[in-house]
Design an enzyme around this catalytic site. Structure first.
Site: not given
Ligand code: DAT
Ligand code: MG
Length: 153
Positions: A13, A53, A61, A89, A95, A106, A116, A119, A130
């Site tokens: 990212k 996304y 968010f 993963r 996350t 992370r 974070n 991805h 994707e």
């Molecule tokens: P991951 O990236 O571990 O697959 P995700 O798909 O649930 O997680 O979410 C995508 C991204 O969105 C994540 O890397 C960071 C952001 N995100 C997720 N939950 C969040 C939250 N509660 N507050 C802020 N950003 C968040």
């Molecule tokens: Mg995800």
């Protein structure tokens, strides 16, 4: 053999790029034994990131996430290997970096969920979606790694 050609989509990212962590992250996947299939350094459009996304579109968010992801260049990659989606993963960590163990990307390299740095696809299905969203078929490179027999029995 088929399982060894599983593929995942990994993206560093904008914060990971700006913080100079691309080499460190690529190194971890390379040293693990996964094979690089594609890599592209780009400024992603908001449209692409919204699509990427899309499953999170109703989360509070989501707008901030799209803004952050489009705030600078990202390094988009495809990596291949046995169970690479799941293992990828595990290598990423949770996350929320606060819940990520030391030794994970992370867990070692970032602090907040909204920054974070990386991805990784969460299933084979989403990996395939994707990969086709970010790459054209001709951008995926096929070659046999000379280390293959030393990584797989
Ligand atoms: P991951 O990236 O571990 O697959 P995700 O798909 O649930 O997680 O979410 C995508 C991204 O969105 C994540 O890397 C960071 C952001 N995100 C997720 N939950 C969040 C939250 N509660 N507050 C802020 N950003 C968040
Ligand atoms: Mg995800």
């Amino acid at each position: 053999m088929a399982a060894k050609t599983e593929r995942t989509f990994i993206a560093i990212k904008p914060d990971g790029v700006q913080r100079g962590l691309m080499g460190e992250i690529v190194k971890r996947f390379e040293q693990k034994g996964f094979r690089l299939v594609a890599m592209k350094f780009l400024q992603a459009s908001e449209d692409l990131l919204k699509q990427h996304y899309i499953d999170l579109k109703d989360r509070p968010f989501y707008p901030g996430l799209v803004k952050y992801m489009s705030s600078g260049p990202v390094l988009a990659m495809v990596w291949e290997g046995l169970n690479v989606v799941k293992t990828g993963r595990v290598m990423l960590g949770e996350t929320n970096p606060a819940d990520s163990k030391p030794g994970t990307i992370r867990g070692d390299l970032c602090i907040e969920v909204g920054r974070n740095i990386i991805h990784g696809s969460d299933s084979v299905d989403s990996a395939n979606k994707e990969i086709s969203l970010w790459f054209k078929p001709e951008e995926l490179v096929s070659f046999k790694s000379c280390a293959h027999e030393w990584i797989y029995e």
